[in-house]
Scaffold this motif. Structure first.
Motif, mmCIF file in Angstrom:
data_model
loop_
_atom_site.group_PDB
_atom_site.id
_atom_site.type_symbol
_atom_site.label_atom_id
_atom_site.label_comp_id
_atom_site.label_asym_id
_atom_site.label_seq_id
_atom_site.Cartn_x
_atom_site.Cartn_y
_atom_site.Cartn_z
ATOM 1 N N ALA A 142 67.866 88.320 113.399
ATOM 2 C CA ALA A 142 69.255 87.908 113.226
ATOM 3 C C ALA A 142 69.325 86.503 112.643
ATOM 4 C CB ALA A 142 69.975 87.955 114.572
ATOM 5 N N LEU A 143 70.240 86.313 111.689
ATOM 6 C CA LEU A 143 70.342 85.033 110.980
ATOM 7 C C LEU A 143 71.140 83.989 111.766
ATOM 8 C CD1 LEU A 143 70.911 86.454 107.389
ATOM 9 C CD2 LEU A 143 68.788 85.578 108.392
ATOM 10 N N GLU A 144 71.742 84.380 112.869
ATOM 11 C CA GLU A 144 72.366 83.509 113.875
ATOM 12 C C GLU A 144 73.584 82.727 113.386
ATOM 13 O OE1 GLU A 144 69.327 81.101 115.577
ATOM 14 O OE2 GLU A 144 68.357 82.777 116.588
ATOM 15 N N SER A 145 73.466 81.953 112.339
ATOM 16 C CA SER A 145 74.597 81.134 111.891
ATOM 17 C C SER A 145 75.005 81.446 110.461
ATOM 18 C CB SER A 145 74.245 79.637 112.009
ATOM 19 O OG SER A 145 73.152 79.325 111.166
ATOM 20 N N ILE A 146 74.553 82.587 109.941
ATOM 21 C CA ILE A 146 74.796 82.938 108.543
ATOM 22 C C ILE A 146 75.290 84.376 108.436
ATOM 23 C CG2 ILE A 146 73.713 83.284 106.273
ATOM 24 C CD1 ILE A 146 73.880 80.384 106.942
ATOM 25 N N PHE A 147 76.341 84.575 107.631
ATOM 26 C CA PHE A 147 76.733 85.922 107.217
ATOM 27 C C PHE A 147 76.019 86.245 105.905
ATOM 28 C CE2 PHE A 147 80.234 84.704 109.958
ATOM 29 C CZ PHE A 147 80.486 85.871 110.652
ATOM 30 N N HIS A 148 75.465 87.439 105.832
ATOM 31 C CA HIS A 148 74.698 87.877 104.663
ATOM 32 C C HIS A 148 75.498 88.970 103.960
ATOM 33 C CE1 HIS A 148 70.783 89.147 102.659
ATOM 34 N NE2 HIS A 148 71.563 90.179 102.433
ATOM 35 N N LEU A 149 75.945 88.669 102.757
ATOM 36 C CA LEU A 149 76.679 89.640 101.950
ATOM 37 C C LEU A 149 75.864 89.936 100.705
ATOM 38 C CD1 LEU A 149 80.433 89.550 101.008
ATOM 39 C CD2 LEU A 149 78.716 89.736 99.207
ATOM 40 N N GLN A 150 75.677 91.215 100.410
ATOM 41 C CA GLN A 150 74.978 91.540 99.183
ATOM 42 C C GLN A 150 75.696 92.646 98.433
ATOM 43 O OE1 GLN A 150 71.392 94.473 99.399
ATOM 44 N NE2 GLN A 150 71.003 92.876 100.913
ATOM 45 N N VAL A 151 75.629 92.542 97.105
ATOM 46 C CA VAL A 151 76.202 93.536 96.206
ATOM 47 C C VAL A 151 75.050 94.180 95.443
ATOM 48 C CG1 VAL A 151 77.718 93.937 94.236
ATOM 49 C CG2 VAL A 151 78.327 92.212 95.953
ATOM 50 N N LEU A 152 74.962 95.506 95.495
ATOM 51 C CA LEU A 152 73.912 96.217 94.775
ATOM 52 C C LEU A 152 74.336 96.355 93.315
ATOM 53 C CD1 LEU A 152 71.182 97.412 95.620
ATOM 54 C CD2 LEU A 152 72.288 99.661 95.655
ATOM 55 N N LEU A 153 73.522 95.813 92.417
ATOM 56 C CA LEU A 153 73.829 95.841 90.985
ATOM 57 C C LEU A 153 73.159 97.014 90.285
ATOM 58 C CD1 LEU A 153 73.385 92.013 90.284
ATOM 59 C CD2 LEU A 153 75.494 93.248 90.840
ATOM 60 N N ASN A 154 71.913 97.302 90.662
ATOM 61 C CA ASN A 154 71.158 98.421 90.081
ATOM 62 C C ASN A 154 70.274 99.028 91.160
ATOM 63 O OD1 ASN A 154 71.813 98.227 87.108
ATOM 64 N ND2 ASN A 154 70.960 96.181 87.429
ATOM 65 N N GLY A 155 69.880 100.305 90.957
ATOM 66 C CA GLY A 155 68.964 100.958 91.878
ATOM 67 C C GLY A 155 69.649 101.432 93.142
ATOM 68 N N HIS A 156 68.847 101.603 94.194
ATOM 69 C CA HIS A 156 69.357 102.108 95.463
ATOM 70 C C HIS A 156 68.765 101.305 96.613
ATOM 71 C CE1 HIS A 156 70.016 105.445 92.675
ATOM 72 N NE2 HIS A 156 71.018 105.791 93.466
ATOM 73 N N CYS A 157 69.474 101.330 97.753
ATOM 74 C CA CYS A 157 69.043 100.572 98.924
ATOM 75 C C CYS A 157 69.332 101.377 100.182
ATOM 76 C CB CYS A 157 69.779 99.233 98.970
ATOM 77 S SG CYS A 157 69.555 98.302 100.501
ATOM 78 N N LEU A 158 68.392 101.354 101.104
ATOM 79 C CA LEU A 158 68.590 101.963 102.418
ATOM 80 C C LEU A 158 68.717 100.851 103.453
ATOM 81 C CD1 LEU A 158 68.553 104.288 104.504
ATOM 82 C CD2 LEU A 158 66.037 104.112 104.491
ATOM 83 N N TRP A 159 69.845 100.854 104.158
ATOM 84 C CA TRP A 159 70.073 99.890 105.238
ATOM 85 C C TRP A 159 69.920 100.586 106.567
ATOM 86 C CZ3 TRP A 159 73.981 100.211 108.972
ATOM 87 C CH2 TRP A 159 74.066 99.122 109.848
ATOM 88 N N ARG A 160 69.170 99.971 107.478
ATOM 89 C CA ARG A 160 69.020 100.484 108.846
ATOM 90 C C ARG A 160 69.522 99.419 109.816
ATOM 91 N NH1 ARG A 160 64.037 101.426 106.346
ATOM 92 N NH2 ARG A 160 63.487 103.627 106.040
ATOM 93 N N GLY A 161 70.295 99.872 110.815
ATOM 94 C CA GLY A 161 70.775 98.929 111.821
ATOM 95 C C GLY A 161 71.654 99.612 112.835
ATOM 96 N N ALA A 162 71.554 99.167 114.094
ATOM 97 C CA ALA A 162 72.390 99.680 115.189
ATOM 98 C C ALA A 162 72.326 101.198 115.280
ATOM 99 C CB ALA A 162 73.833 99.210 115.008
ATOM 100 N N GLY A 163 71.135 101.755 115.069
ATOM 101 C CA GLY A 163 70.972 103.200 115.175
ATOM 102 C C GLY A 163 71.577 103.983 114.032
ATOM 103 N N GLN A 164 71.915 103.299 112.937
ATOM 104 C CA GLN A 164 72.539 103.955 111.790
ATOM 105 C C GLN A 164 71.714 103.711 110.530
ATOM 106 O OE1 GLN A 164 76.930 103.324 111.490
ATOM 107 N NE2 GLN A 164 76.583 101.855 113.143
ATOM 108 N N GLU A 165 71.993 104.529 109.501
ATOM 109 C CA GLU A 165 71.402 104.336 108.184
ATOM 110 C C GLU A 165 72.489 104.520 107.130
ATOM 111 O OE1 GLU A 165 68.149 106.960 107.525
ATOM 112 O OE2 GLU A 165 66.766 105.864 108.834
ATOM 113 N N HIS A 166 72.445 103.673 106.099
ATOM 114 C CA HIS A 166 73.357 103.817 104.965
ATOM 115 C C HIS A 166 72.546 103.734 103.687
ATOM 116 C CE1 HIS A 166 76.866 103.697 107.400
ATOM 117 N NE2 HIS A 166 76.893 102.387 107.607
ATOM 118 N N TYR A 167 72.840 104.630 102.740
ATOM 119 C CA TYR A 167 72.278 104.515 101.406
ATOM 120 C C TYR A 167 73.324 103.859 100.515
ATOM 121 C CZ TYR A 167 68.204 107.371 102.496
ATOM 122 O OH TYR A 167 67.026 107.838 103.032
ATOM 123 N N LEU A 168 72.955 102.743 99.941
ATOM 124 C CA LEU A 168 73.890 102.028 99.076
ATOM 125 C C LEU A 168 73.581 102.307 97.614
ATOM 126 C CD1 LEU A 168 73.638 100.183 101.806
ATOM 127 C CD2 LEU A 168 74.939 98.561 100.441
#
Length: 317
Positions: free
Chosen positions: A70-96
């Motif tokens: 955990a980054l503790e004092s930072i919010f992390h925002l990302q925008v996918l420009l090309n390709g694909h991404c798999l996010w895992r967290g809190a028992g969930q998965e998202h394909y971006l």
């Protein structure tokens, strides 16, 4: 899509991904990079600091997995420009997919797997910036801090946000940087995030400034015998110090501290003049209301009412 950081911000081009990862760890935020042992991927990175924000455009040239506590004092925002991404967290998965935005809260661990052709834009924003906006606007959030309750969006759903990011990147790459302009854009970005995305922040319409002042005045009235701290008064009022001072200037033509002293003196005068009020002497009453320097108290009293407190006391009969 808007160009988010051009070649003018290039730090690495076709470089060793581990070198790029080392730079990110040093300048942006800690993470761990895992890559296949075969092949020779080439990574690229564009980076700018902008006020308190970090702006990055990054590609690794190969399939990678990025993890971080955990980054503790930072919010992390990302925008996918090309390709694909798999996010895992809190028992969930998202394909971006390209054009999707992911928002990771400060207390969420980071676990992202990217395709070899992936390129992403990253915005890192300190929690203090978002909480500062809430304080300025008098928006309420739980004690544990601001949190985004949904973390995945399509940019097309966020009216004007991608254009705003483009403008921020242009300003970050301007030949002449102006700190006040950067602070202004930072405030806009934070405000947009809090209004466009789902959060735990309550932005209900607030009462009029007069009603807000009346609530503060009532708090002061109920606590006149206490040493009322101005910062605590701001917290009680759910506003910043600057907003508090502006409110007092508008409705009382004085500072909070001056107003509190005036109200204390008025209460003392009423007590001294009231025969039914049990007052043994002026000194005891002054001390009750926090006036420890009796000479200064008498002078302030005389300036406000045109007589000494002892003279008021004598007239009560």
């Amino acid at each position: 899509m808007q160009i988010l950081l051009s070649e003018r911000s290039r730090v690495f081009e076709r470089a060793d991904p581990h070198a790029v990862s080392g730079y990110v760890n040093q300048h942006v935020g800690n993470h761990c990079l895992r890559m296949p042992s075969h092949g020779h991927p080439e990574a690229s990175l564009n980076h700018r600091k902008f006020a308190s924000l970090d702006l990055c455009r990054i590609s690794y040239g190969g399939a990678v997995r990025v993890t971080s506590p955990a980054l503790e004092s930072i919010f992390h925002l990302q925008v996918l420009l090309n390709g694909h991404c798999l996010w895992r967290g809190a028992g969930q998965e998202h394909y971006l997919e390209p054009g999707e935005l992911l928002l990771i809260n400060p207390d969420d661990e980071v676990d992202l797997t990217y395709s070899a052709d992936c390129e992403k834009f990253i915005l890192k924003i300190p929690t203090a910036v978002l909480e500062g906006i809430c304080a300025e606007q008098r928006w309420l959030h739980p004690r544990q801090g601001v949190r985004f309750t949904e973390n995945r969006y399509r940019l097309g759903e966020l009216e004007g946000f991608v254009n705003l990011l483009g403008m921020v990147c242009m300003e970050a790459e301007a030949s002449e940087r102006l700190p006040r302009v950067e602070e202004h854009y930072q405030q806009i970005v934070a405000s947009k995030l809090l209004t466009l995305l789902s959060t735990n922040v309550s932005r209900e319409c607030l009462a009029s400034p007069l009603a807000a002042f009346e609530r503060i005045d009532d708090y002061i009235e109920r606590n006149l015998k206490l040493d009322i701290d101005i910062e605590e008064l701001a917290r009680q009022s759910k506003m910043s110090l600057r907003s508090l001072y502006a409110l007092f200037e508008r409705h009382a033509q004085s500072t909070p501290r001056q107003y509190i002293r005036q109200r204390k003196l008025e209460r003392i005068r009423a007590s001294l003049a009231d025969p039914t009020c049990n007052v043994r002497n002026v000194t005891e009453l002054a001390l009750d209301y926090g006036f420890l320097h009796l000479g200064r108290f008498s002078e302030s009293y005389r300036q406000q009412f045109g007589e000494l407190p002892s003279e008021t006391f004598k007239r009560r009969g």
